[in-house]
Structure formats: C-alpha cells, structure tokens
Design a protein around this motif. Structure first.
Motif, PDB file in Angstrom:
ATOM      1  N   THR A 210     -48.570  58.318 -61.970  1.00  0.00           N
ATOM      2  CA  THR A 210     -47.538  57.955 -61.005  1.00  0.00           C
ATOM      3  C   THR A 210     -46.919  59.193 -60.371  1.00  0.00           C
ATOM      4  OG1 THR A 210     -45.857  57.898 -62.737  1.00  0.00           O
ATOM      5  CG2 THR A 210     -47.020  55.838 -62.262  1.00  0.00           C
ATOM      6  N   ASN A 211     -46.266  58.963 -59.241  1.00  0.00           N
ATOM      7  CA  ASN A 211     -45.620  60.064 -58.523  1.00  0.00           C
ATOM      8  C   ASN A 211     -44.588  60.776 -59.389  1.00  0.00           C
ATOM      9  OD1 ASN A 211     -47.068  59.204 -56.250  1.00  0.00           O
ATOM     10  ND2 ASN A 211     -45.421  57.817 -55.605  1.00  0.00           N
ATOM     11  N   GLU A 212     -43.944  60.047 -60.281  1.00  0.00           N
ATOM     12  CA  GLU A 212     -42.882  60.628 -61.110  1.00  0.00           C
ATOM     13  C   GLU A 212     -43.433  61.608 -62.131  1.00  0.00           C
ATOM     14  OE1 GLU A 212     -39.248  59.079 -64.049  1.00  0.00           O
ATOM     15  OE2 GLU A 212     -40.786  57.675 -63.317  1.00  0.00           O
ATOM     16  N   HIS A 213     -44.608  61.346 -62.695  1.00  0.00           N
ATOM     17  CA  HIS A 213     -45.112  62.142 -63.810  1.00  0.00           C
ATOM     18  C   HIS A 213     -46.362  62.949 -63.481  1.00  0.00           C
ATOM     19  CE1 HIS A 213     -42.298  60.091 -66.437  1.00  0.00           C
ATOM     20  NE2 HIS A 213     -42.764  58.908 -66.030  1.00  0.00           N
ATOM     21  N   LEU A 214     -46.846  62.905 -62.258  1.00  0.00           N
ATOM     22  CA  LEU A 214     -48.106  63.572 -61.947  1.00  0.00           C
ATOM     23  C   LEU A 214     -48.014  65.089 -62.105  1.00  0.00           C
ATOM     24  CD1 LEU A 214     -51.004  62.964 -60.968  1.00  0.00           C
ATOM     25  CD2 LEU A 214     -50.198  63.420 -58.631  1.00  0.00           C
ATOM     26  N   ASP A 215     -46.825  65.665 -61.881  1.00  0.00           N
ATOM     27  CA  ASP A 215     -46.686  67.123 -61.947  1.00  0.00           C
ATOM     28  C   ASP A 215     -46.351  67.628 -63.345  1.00  0.00           C
ATOM     29  OD1 ASP A 215     -44.177  65.998 -62.039  1.00  0.00           O
ATOM     30  OD2 ASP A 215     -43.232  67.512 -60.752  1.00  0.00           O
ATOM     31  N   GLU A 216     -46.370  66.769 -64.366  1.00  0.00           N
ATOM     32  CA  GLU A 216     -46.033  67.177 -65.723  1.00  0.00           C
ATOM     33  C   GLU A 216     -47.290  67.571 -66.489  1.00  0.00           C
ATOM     34  OE1 GLU A 216     -42.210  64.131 -66.148  1.00  0.00           O
ATOM     35  OE2 GLU A 216     -44.023  63.803 -67.326  1.00  0.00           O
ATOM     36  N   GLU A 217     -47.179  68.636 -67.294  1.00  0.00           N
ATOM     37  CA  GLU A 217     -48.283  69.103 -68.130  1.00  0.00           C
ATOM     38  C   GLU A 217     -49.573  69.191 -67.303  1.00  0.00           C
ATOM     39  OE1 GLU A 217     -47.901  70.225 -71.102  1.00  0.00           O
ATOM     40  OE2 GLU A 217     -45.916  69.485 -71.665  1.00  0.00           O
ATOM     41  N   GLY A 218     -50.674  68.673 -67.837  1.00  0.00           N
ATOM     42  CA  GLY A 218     -51.943  68.698 -67.103  1.00  0.00           C
ATOM     43  C   GLY A 218     -52.314  67.357 -66.517  1.00  0.00           C
ATOM     44  N   ASN A 219     -51.305  66.529 -66.179  1.00  0.00           N
ATOM     45  CA  ASN A 219     -51.573  65.177 -65.681  1.00  0.00           C
ATOM     46  C   ASN A 219     -52.403  65.189 -64.399  1.00  0.00           C
ATOM     47  OD1 ASN A 219     -49.902  64.627 -67.799  1.00  0.00           O
ATOM     48  ND2 ASN A 219     -48.396  63.464 -66.640  1.00  0.00           N
ATOM     49  N   ALA A 220     -52.002  66.032 -63.426  1.00  0.00           N
ATOM     50  CA  ALA A 220     -52.720  66.053 -62.141  1.00  0.00           C
ATOM     51  C   ALA A 220     -54.156  66.521 -62.331  1.00  0.00           C
ATOM     52  CB  ALA A 220     -51.978  66.942 -61.156  1.00  0.00           C
ATOM     53  N   ALA A 221     -54.371  67.520 -63.170  1.00  0.00           N
ATOM     54  CA  ALA A 221     -55.730  68.029 -63.388  1.00  0.00           C
ATOM     55  C   ALA A 221     -56.608  66.962 -64.041  1.00  0.00           C
ATOM     56  CB  ALA A 221     -55.680  69.272 -64.262  1.00  0.00           C
ATOM     57  N   LEU A 222     -56.058  66.211 -64.995  1.00  0.00           N
ATOM     58  CA  LEU A 222     -56.840  65.153 -65.631  1.00  0.00           C
ATOM     59  C   LEU A 222     -57.171  64.050 -64.635  1.00  0.00           C
ATOM     60  CD1 LEU A 222     -58.067  63.915 -68.199  1.00  0.00           C
ATOM     61  CD2 LEU A 222     -55.845  62.833 -68.633  1.00  0.00           C
ATOM     62  N   ALA A 223     -56.185  63.669 -63.812  1.00  0.00           N
ATOM     63  CA  ALA A 223     -56.423  62.622 -62.823  1.00  0.00           C
ATOM     64  C   ALA A 223     -57.492  63.042 -61.821  1.00  0.00           C
ATOM     65  CB  ALA A 223     -55.121  62.275 -62.107  1.00  0.00           C
ATOM     66  N   MET A 224     -57.411  64.268 -61.328  1.00  0.00           N
ATOM     67  CA  MET A 224     -58.409  64.740 -60.364  1.00  0.00           C
ATOM     68  C   MET A 224     -59.784  64.855 -61.012  1.00  0.00           C
ATOM     69  SD  MET A 224     -56.908  65.078 -57.443  1.00  0.00           S
ATOM     70  CE  MET A 224     -58.043  66.156 -56.553  1.00  0.00           C
ATOM     71  N   GLY A 225     -59.836  65.248 -62.263  1.00  0.00           N
ATOM     72  CA  GLY A 225     -61.121  65.362 -62.954  1.00  0.00           C
ATOM     73  C   GLY A 225     -61.782  64.029 -63.181  1.00  0.00           C
ATOM     74  N   MET A 226     -60.988  62.989 -63.497  1.00  0.00           N
ATOM     75  CA  MET A 226     -61.550  61.670 -63.749  1.00  0.00           C
ATOM     76  C   MET A 226     -61.948  60.963 -62.464  1.00  0.00           C
ATOM     77  SD  MET A 226     -59.303  59.918 -66.822  1.00  0.00           S
ATOM     78  CE  MET A 226     -57.849  59.841 -65.784  1.00  0.00           C
ATOM     79  N   ILE A 227     -61.101  61.078 -61.435  1.00  0.00           N
ATOM     80  CA  ILE A 227     -61.283  60.268 -60.232  1.00  0.00           C
ATOM     81  C   ILE A 227     -62.033  60.995 -59.134  1.00  0.00           C
ATOM     82  CG2 ILE A 227     -60.055  58.899 -58.507  1.00  0.00           C
ATOM     83  CD1 ILE A 227     -57.725  58.712 -60.458  1.00  0.00           C
ATOM     84  N   GLY A 228     -61.844  62.318 -59.028  1.00  0.00           N
ATOM     85  CA  GLY A 228     -62.299  63.026 -57.835  1.00  0.00           C
ATOM     86  C   GLY A 228     -63.740  63.440 -57.808  1.00  0.00           C
ATOM     87  N   ALA A 229     -64.526  63.193 -58.859  1.00  0.00           N
ATOM     88  CA  ALA A 229     -65.921  63.654 -58.858  1.00  0.00           C
ATOM     89  C   ALA A 229     -66.809  62.866 -57.899  1.00  0.00           C
ATOM     90  CB  ALA A 229     -66.478  63.596 -60.277  1.00  0.00           C
ATOM     91  N   PRO A 230     -66.767  61.515 -57.867  1.00  0.00           N
ATOM     92  CA  PRO A 230     -67.636  60.775 -56.949  1.00  0.00           C
ATOM     93  C   PRO A 230     -67.234  61.004 -55.491  1.00  0.00           C
ATOM     94  CG  PRO A 230     -66.876  59.374 -58.746  1.00  0.00           C
ATOM     95  CD  PRO A 230     -66.045  60.610 -58.773  1.00  0.00           C
ATOM     96  N   PRO A 231     -68.177  60.740 -54.549  1.00  0.00           N
ATOM     97  CA  PRO A 231     -67.867  60.947 -53.127  1.00  0.00           C
ATOM     98  C   PRO A 231     -66.775  60.037 -52.590  1.00  0.00           C
ATOM     99  CG  PRO A 231     -70.244  60.833 -53.493  1.00  0.00           C
ATOM    100  CD  PRO A 231     -69.586  60.403 -54.761  1.00  0.00           C
ATOM    101  N   SER A 232     -66.588  58.862 -53.148  1.00  0.00           N
ATOM    102  CA  SER A 232     -65.574  57.930 -52.644  1.00  0.00           C
ATOM    103  C   SER A 232     -64.904  57.227 -53.812  1.00  0.00           C
ATOM    104  CB  SER A 232     -66.191  56.901 -51.694  1.00  0.00           C
ATOM    105  OG  SER A 232     -67.130  56.090 -52.385  1.00  0.00           O
ATOM    106  N   VAL A 233     -63.684  56.784 -53.564  1.00  0.00           N
ATOM    107  CA  VAL A 233     -62.876  56.108 -54.588  1.00  0.00           C
ATOM    108  C   VAL A 233     -62.399  54.778 -54.018  1.00  0.00           C
ATOM    109  CG1 VAL A 233     -60.764  56.182 -55.963  1.00  0.00           C
ATOM    110  CG2 VAL A 233     -62.147  58.251 -55.678  1.00  0.00           C
ATOM    111  N   ILE A 234     -62.581  53.734 -54.786  1.00  0.00           N
ATOM    112  CA  ILE A 234     -62.054  52.412 -54.444  1.00  0.00           C
ATOM    113  C   ILE A 234     -60.953  52.109 -55.441  1.00  0.00           C
ATOM    114  CG2 ILE A 234     -62.590  49.969 -54.160  1.00  0.00           C
ATOM    115  CD1 ILE A 234     -65.551  50.900 -53.844  1.00  0.00           C
ATOM    116  N   TRP A 235     -59.751  51.943 -54.942  1.00  0.00           N
ATOM    117  CA  TRP A 235     -58.579  51.744 -55.798  1.00  0.00           C
ATOM    118  C   TRP A 235     -58.201  50.265 -55.748  1.00  0.00           C
ATOM    119  CZ3 TRP A 235     -55.942  56.121 -57.996  1.00  0.00           C
ATOM    120  CH2 TRP A 235     -54.846  55.782 -58.793  1.00  0.00           C
ATOM    121  N   LEU A 236     -58.461  49.559 -56.835  1.00  0.00           N
ATOM    122  CA  LEU A 236     -58.173  48.127 -56.895  1.00  0.00           C
ATOM    123  C   LEU A 236     -56.789  47.914 -57.496  1.00  0.00           C
ATOM    124  CD1 LEU A 236     -58.854  45.119 -56.697  1.00  0.00           C
ATOM    125  CD2 LEU A 236     -60.038  45.319 -58.906  1.00  0.00           C
TER     126      LEU A 236
END
Length: 395
Positions: A210-236
């Motif tokens: 979430t926007n509130e906690h994304l900048d804490e610890e390594g949250n943003a890096a984990l999110a980008m690592g999990m989601i950002g590898a494929p060419p496209s993301v579908i957010w359901l």
C-alpha cells in the motif's frame, strides 16, 4: 413529682448522608454503564478499517496501491486494472503477471476462470478456496503478528529486497516443491511454487504494497521484484459480487456483518454485568429486628398448620421429641449437648426410666421412636412426652 420528657423526633438526615445513600444504591448501575462504554470504545478501536479502494492501483489513499503502479509504469511495465475475473482471464498471456487481490470477492465461477489463465500468478493474502484452487500444495499454517522479517531463502528478488515489514500476515507450511521466504515461527510468509507451466507466488500479507507502507524497509524492492519481471501486469481488484451470487470461500460466519457480531457481544456482556449486579451475595448472617412482635403461641400454631398441610408427621414428631429431650436432659444432670447426640441415646433413656419408673422400651419409643401413623398418634405422642417431662421434673 418527676415528669418524663417527651420523646424527641429523629433528626432529619443531612444532605451529605442523603447523597451517600443514593450513591450506594446506584453505584452498581453506574459501574455497569461505565463498563459498557469502555467496552464499546475498545471494540470500536479494534474494528478493522478499510475502504472500497483498498489495494486499488488507481487510488492515492493510504490503503491504495497507486505508488507501486506508478513505479512499474516508470520502469516500462504497463499495469492493466481489471474489475472482473473474466476481464483479467481474457487479458492474461503466457508473458504476463496476474496479481489477484481482494480474493474474498471472487465467486466459484471466477476462481474457475483464473485456474485456466496462462500467465504467472501473484496471490495477495488469498482465501481458502483461492489458495486450494490456484496454489495446489500450499496450506495455511496460521497467522503471524511479527512486524518485520528477513528473507531466509535463496530467492533472488527476496535477497535483493532484504528485510521487509509485512505487519500482520498469514503463514504457510513449507512446500514440498517450491521456496519459502520470510519465515515467522518457522513458517514462511512468502511461498513460490511451479503449478503446471506457470509460477505461482503466495504472500500472506498485502499491506506492504500500500501507499502507506511501500517506503518502509525493503517493501518497494520486494514488490518490484515480484511484480516487475514480466513484460505486463494485470491487476485484478474485483468488484463486489452481485446480490445472490456465490460468495466464493466466504462461510456463513464471514458473511455476517461485523456490526452484528459487536451487537451480540455487547448484549452478552450486558447480560453478564446485570447478572453479576443482581446476583445473590452470600455474606455473614445479619440479625434484624422483626417489623412487628409476634406471640410465640402464634408462631407455634402457624408452624403446626404448615406441618399438618404437608402431612409432615415425621418432622413434627422430630421437633416434639427434640424439644422434650432439650428440656429433660438438664433435669437429669447430663450435658445439654447430649440431647441431640445419638451416642447418648441409651444413657438418656436409662436415666429417664430410672426417674419415672417406666420401661426403657416405652421411654425409648417416646423419645426416639418411629413416626406416628396418623394425626391421632402425633397427639398421643405429645401427651406421652409431657407426662415423661412432668415425672422427671417431680422426681
């Protein structure tokens, strides 16, 4: 001549005495109302918070996920927001990542559609049905309340992210075929497995995105690592199902509104407090003056009528014999306690027989004998006991 002063009227109670008496009579009610107010405040504070835009990539609110969506777009990974499982399934490709949020809104038909999608899956705090259908072999191990955790695994994006602040999250059993990371009490909060031809990643918490906690610890890096590898993301982020549709993994207790549970909880607490307030309190015996003077003869007559109405000749005869023994024993020079002591029966009977000249069998039947057969026998017993007492007294 000495005259007696007229009796003085009782003094009027002071305002302080009246106030103290009123406080003593009402403090139970005041305490119960105060306890209910405290419980209501605590329950309101514990009520889960959230909005309809929670985890929505278009929402800039604290519980939205617009920040991670913007980071993905800046990185060149487009994010397609879907409000229905059918739209997400149609847009999914073998080179896409499907992020499934708010799985409690998915129906059984939605879960079947997602089961056949070709791309990778990321399940954020999935429910039971979604977990069983889309991540076979992954089972829940229980909740965890540890705020942060280290990777503890060899998964590249987890090692790069380092320590992550998940908050309250679900944990899972270690998969037989897969990788588990960020363990709490020995159970991972992030699990990645291969199901068919796609990768399925399960995370027991969604708050770190979430926007509130994304900048804490390594949250943003984990999110980008999990989601950002494929060419496209579908957010359901599914809309609420229509009325009357299947509620997916929702049980009947899950579908009861939270306010209804609060109402019943407060009702139970109220009943318990009223029961405690009104319950009988056992304490020492308090001697109180009778409101009116009752003659002893009236008391005896009233009790006798109760015995007669209940046909309790056994109790009446026991009372008569007990009273007679209480009066006769001191006349014999025996201790008063022996009158009701069964071990002293033979001694009392023998002493009365000597003083009256009666047979011991006759005296024993009178003082300890069986219940009279009828009311006439009960009246005859009173005459016999009076006669024995008179003879002992005169001997």
């Amino acid at each position: 001549m000495v005259t007696q002063a007229p009796p003085q009227a009782p003094a009027e109670p002071s305002a302080g005495q009246v106030a103290r008496r009123r406080w003593r009579s009402s403090r139970g009610i005041v305490g119960a109302l105060f306890a209910l107010a405290v419980i209501a405040v605590v329950l309101a504070a514990l009520r889960p918070t959230g909005s309809n835009e929670q985890l929505d990539p278009t929402s800039p609110k604290r519980d939205g996920t617009r920040a991670i969506a913007e980071l993905l777009k800046q990185r060149g990974t487009p994010v397609t927001v879907s409000r229905h499982a059918s739209e997400a399934a149609a847009a999914s490709t073998p080179r896409s990542m499907l992020v499934v949020t708010r799985s409690e809104r998915l129906t059984d038909a939605d879960i079947e559609r997602l089961r056949s999608t070709p791309g990778d899956l990321l399940l954020l705090a999935p429910g039971r049905d979604v977990l069983a259908a889309l991540a076979p072999g992954v089972t829940s191990a229980g909740p965890s309340f540890e705020e942060t955790s280290d990777p503890g695994c060899e998964m590249p994006f987890a090692k790069l992210a380092g320590r992550v602040k998940f908050g309250d999250s679900q944990t899972y059993d270690d998969p037989e075929e897969g990788v588990g990371c960020y363990k709490a009490a020995g159970s991972p909060r992030l699990v990645s497995i291969i199901a068919g031809n796609r990768s399925v990643t399960v995370v027991g918490s969604s708050g770190f995105l979430t926007n509130e906690h994304l900048d804490e610890e390594g949250n943003a890096a984990l999110a980008m690592g999990m989601i950002g590898a494929p060419p496209s993301v579908i957010w359901l982020i599914p809309d609420k199902p229509a009325a009357g549709s299947d509620a997916g993994d929702k049980t009947i207790t899950d579908m009861v509104p939270f306010g209804v549970w609060l109402f019943f909880l407060e009702l139970v607490v109220t009943v318990l407090l009223v029961a405690a307030w009104r319950a009988r309190r056992l304490g020492p015996v308090v001697a109180e003056a009778l409101p009116v003077a009752v003659r002893s003869a009236e008391t005896v007559e009233g009790r006798a009528r109760l015995y007669r109405a209940a046909r309790a000749r056994d109790r009446a005869s026991d009372a008569l014999r007990s009273g007679a023994r209480e009066r006769i024993v001191p006349l014999l020079g025996l201790p008063r306690g022996s009158a009701q002591d069964p071990a002293s029966m033979h001694e009392i009977v023998a002493a009365v027989a000597v003083r009256t000249g009666r047979e011991e069998a006759y005296v024993g039947a009178a003082l300890y004998g069986p219940e009279p057969a009828d009311d006439a026998g009960l009246i005859a017993l009173t005459d016999v006991l009076d006669d024995l007492e008179r003879q002992v007294r005169q001997s």
